[in-house]
Each structure stands twice: as structure tokens, then as C-alpha cells.
Scaffold this motif. Structure first.
Motif, short mmCIF file in Angstrom:
data_model
loop_
_atom_site.label_atom_id
_atom_site.label_comp_id
_atom_site.label_asym_id
_atom_site.label_seq_id
_atom_site.Cartn_x
_atom_site.Cartn_y
_atom_site.Cartn_z
N THR A 208 2.92 35.18 -30.78
CA THR A 208 4.17 34.78 -31.39
C THR A 208 5.34 35.38 -30.63
O THR A 208 5.34 36.58 -30.32
CB THR A 208 4.21 35.23 -32.86
OG1 THR A 208 3.10 34.65 -33.55
CG2 THR A 208 5.50 34.78 -33.52
N ALA A 209 6.32 34.54 -30.34
CA ALA A 209 7.47 34.97 -29.55
C ALA A 209 8.71 35.05 -30.41
O ALA A 209 8.95 34.21 -31.28
CB ALA A 209 7.70 34.00 -28.40
N THR A 210 9.52 36.06 -30.17
CA THR A 210 10.82 36.19 -30.81
C THR A 210 11.84 36.51 -29.74
O THR A 210 11.52 36.97 -28.65
CB THR A 210 10.82 37.30 -31.87
OG1 THR A 210 10.44 38.53 -31.25
CG2 THR A 210 9.87 36.99 -33.00
N ARG B 17 -9.42 42.23 -22.79
CA ARG B 17 -8.14 42.26 -23.51
C ARG B 17 -7.30 41.12 -22.98
O ARG B 17 -7.12 41.01 -21.76
CB ARG B 17 -7.43 43.60 -23.32
CG ARG B 17 -6.13 43.69 -24.12
CD ARG B 17 -5.55 45.09 -24.12
NE ARG B 17 -6.37 46.02 -24.90
CZ ARG B 17 -6.30 46.16 -26.22
NH1 ARG B 17 -5.42 45.42 -26.91
NH2 ARG B 17 -7.07 47.03 -26.83
N TYR B 18 -6.81 40.31 -23.88
CA TYR B 18 -6.05 39.11 -23.52
C TYR B 18 -4.57 39.35 -23.74
O TYR B 18 -4.16 39.84 -24.81
CB TYR B 18 -6.52 37.92 -24.34
CG TYR B 18 -7.87 37.40 -23.91
CD1 TYR B 18 -9.03 38.08 -24.23
CD2 TYR B 18 -7.98 36.24 -23.15
CE1 TYR B 18 -10.27 37.63 -23.81
CE2 TYR B 18 -9.22 35.77 -22.73
CZ TYR B 18 -10.36 36.48 -23.06
OH TYR B 18 -11.58 36.01 -22.64
N TYR B 19 -3.80 38.98 -22.73
CA TYR B 19 -2.35 39.18 -22.77
C TYR B 19 -1.64 37.83 -22.65
O TYR B 19 -2.00 37.00 -21.80
CB TYR B 19 -1.91 40.05 -21.60
CG TYR B 19 -2.47 41.44 -21.59
CD1 TYR B 19 -3.68 41.72 -20.95
CD2 TYR B 19 -1.79 42.49 -22.21
CE1 TYR B 19 -4.20 43.01 -20.95
CE2 TYR B 19 -2.30 43.78 -22.20
CZ TYR B 19 -3.50 44.03 -21.57
OH TYR B 19 -4.01 45.31 -21.56
N GLU C 290 7.82 38.33 -16.67
CA GLU C 290 8.65 39.49 -17.00
C GLU C 290 8.29 40.10 -18.34
O GLU C 290 8.44 41.30 -18.54
CB GLU C 290 10.13 39.08 -16.99
CG GLU C 290 11.09 40.21 -17.25
CD GLU C 290 12.52 39.82 -16.97
OE1 GLU C 290 12.76 38.80 -16.30
OE2 GLU C 290 13.44 40.55 -17.45
N TYR C 291 7.84 39.27 -19.26
CA TYR C 291 7.58 39.74 -20.62
C TYR C 291 6.09 39.63 -20.94
O TYR C 291 5.46 38.60 -20.66
CB TYR C 291 8.39 38.94 -21.62
CG TYR C 291 9.87 38.93 -21.32
CD1 TYR C 291 10.47 37.85 -20.69
CD2 TYR C 291 10.66 40.03 -21.66
CE1 TYR C 291 11.83 37.86 -20.40
CE2 TYR C 291 12.02 40.04 -21.38
CZ TYR C 291 12.59 38.95 -20.74
OH TYR C 291 13.93 38.97 -20.46
N TRP C 292 5.59 40.67 -21.58
CA TRP C 292 4.16 40.73 -21.89
C TRP C 292 3.94 41.15 -23.33
O TRP C 292 4.64 42.04 -23.84
CB TRP C 292 3.47 41.73 -20.97
CG TRP C 292 3.45 41.30 -19.53
CD1 TRP C 292 4.45 41.47 -18.61
CD2 TRP C 292 2.41 40.60 -18.86
NE1 TRP C 292 4.09 40.92 -17.41
CE2 TRP C 292 2.83 40.38 -17.53
CE3 TRP C 292 1.16 40.14 -19.24
CZ2 TRP C 292 2.05 39.73 -16.58
CZ3 TRP C 292 0.37 39.48 -18.31
CH2 TRP C 292 0.81 39.29 -16.99
N GLY C 293 2.94 40.56 -23.93
CA GLY C 293 2.49 41.04 -25.22
C GLY C 293 1.64 42.28 -25.03
O GLY C 293 1.29 42.64 -23.90
#
Length: 125
Positions: free
Chosen positions: A22-24, A92-94, A113-116
Motif C-alpha cells: 500500500t502506497a501513501t 523477503r519481498y520488497y 527510490e522508495y522501498w517498502g
């Protein structure tokens, strides 16, 4: 953009699992997104990419057709469906988002640039 991955857990060989991300923050619907995974003792590897519309997908080598990336822009959520789970899926899934909205297919981790935080999939017999 902030990414929150979930859905990992313990799954038996042959089972199925759906991971969510989920992205915010930034407009999720404008961004191509990807899944990567890191197996124990291995480097992080590309799994799949999906364009911002959800109509174009690209998969990494060896994914084998059992993994399906999808998205729901109305819910700001990215998915990875794993069917007929195998031991090799344990990782592990990103989820990852780029820093720009260029409509290109990205497969290298340095392009994002952005990672969970990652969600762990464990496979049992």
C-alpha cells in the motif's frame, strides 16, 4: 511516497499467497512499480514490474509464470500473486517505486527510490 508491504507468512509447497503493498504520499497511479525479493544469502533480485496503468507487465528470469503482478490504483495498492508455491519462493519481498513518473520499464534496484520494509515468505513442505 511511503510503501507498506504485507501478506507474507508461512505457506506450504503448492499453495498460494498474495502479497500487497500500500502506497501513501505521492500519486501512486502515476508510478510504475516493481517487486524485488531477497533470498537468504543471496542478493536482491528483480521479480516483476508493472506500468502505471496496470496494463503492461514484465517479469524477471526464472519467475516461471507462477507469479503475477497487478495493481489497484483506486486503492493505491500493488499486488504480487504467487501460485503453486515452491521452496525457491522463500524470500523477503520488497515493493519499490521510482522517483519519477517516466513511463519506462525498470528492473534494477538502483532505478527505484522508495522501498517498502519487505514482507517475509516462508515455505514449508
Amino acid at each position: 511516497v511511503q510503501l507498506q508491504a504485507s501478506g507474507g507468512g508461512l505457506v506450504q509447497v503448492g499453495g498460494s499467497l498474495r502479497l500487497s503493498c500500500t502506497a501513501t504520499g505521492r500519486a501512486f497511479s502515476n508510478l510504475g512499480m516493481a517487486w524485488f525479493r531477497q533470498r537468504r544469502g543471496k542478493e536482491r533480485e528483480f521479480v516483476a514490474h508493472i506500468d502505471y496503468t496496470g496494463t503492461s507487465t514484465y517479469y524477471g528470469d526464472g519467475v516461471g509464470g507462477r507469479l503475477t503482478i497487478s495493481r489497484d490504483n483506486g486503492k493505491n495498492t500493488l499486488y504480487l500473486q504467487i501460485d503453486n508455491v515452491k521452496f525457491e519462493d522463500a524470500a523477503r519481498y520488497y515493493c519499490a517505486a521510482p522517483g519519477d513518473t517516466a513511463p519506462v520499464t525498470r528492473i534494477h534496484d538502483y532505478e527505484f527510490e522508495y522501498w517498502g520494509q519487505g514482507t517475509l515468505v516462508t515455505v514449508s513442505s
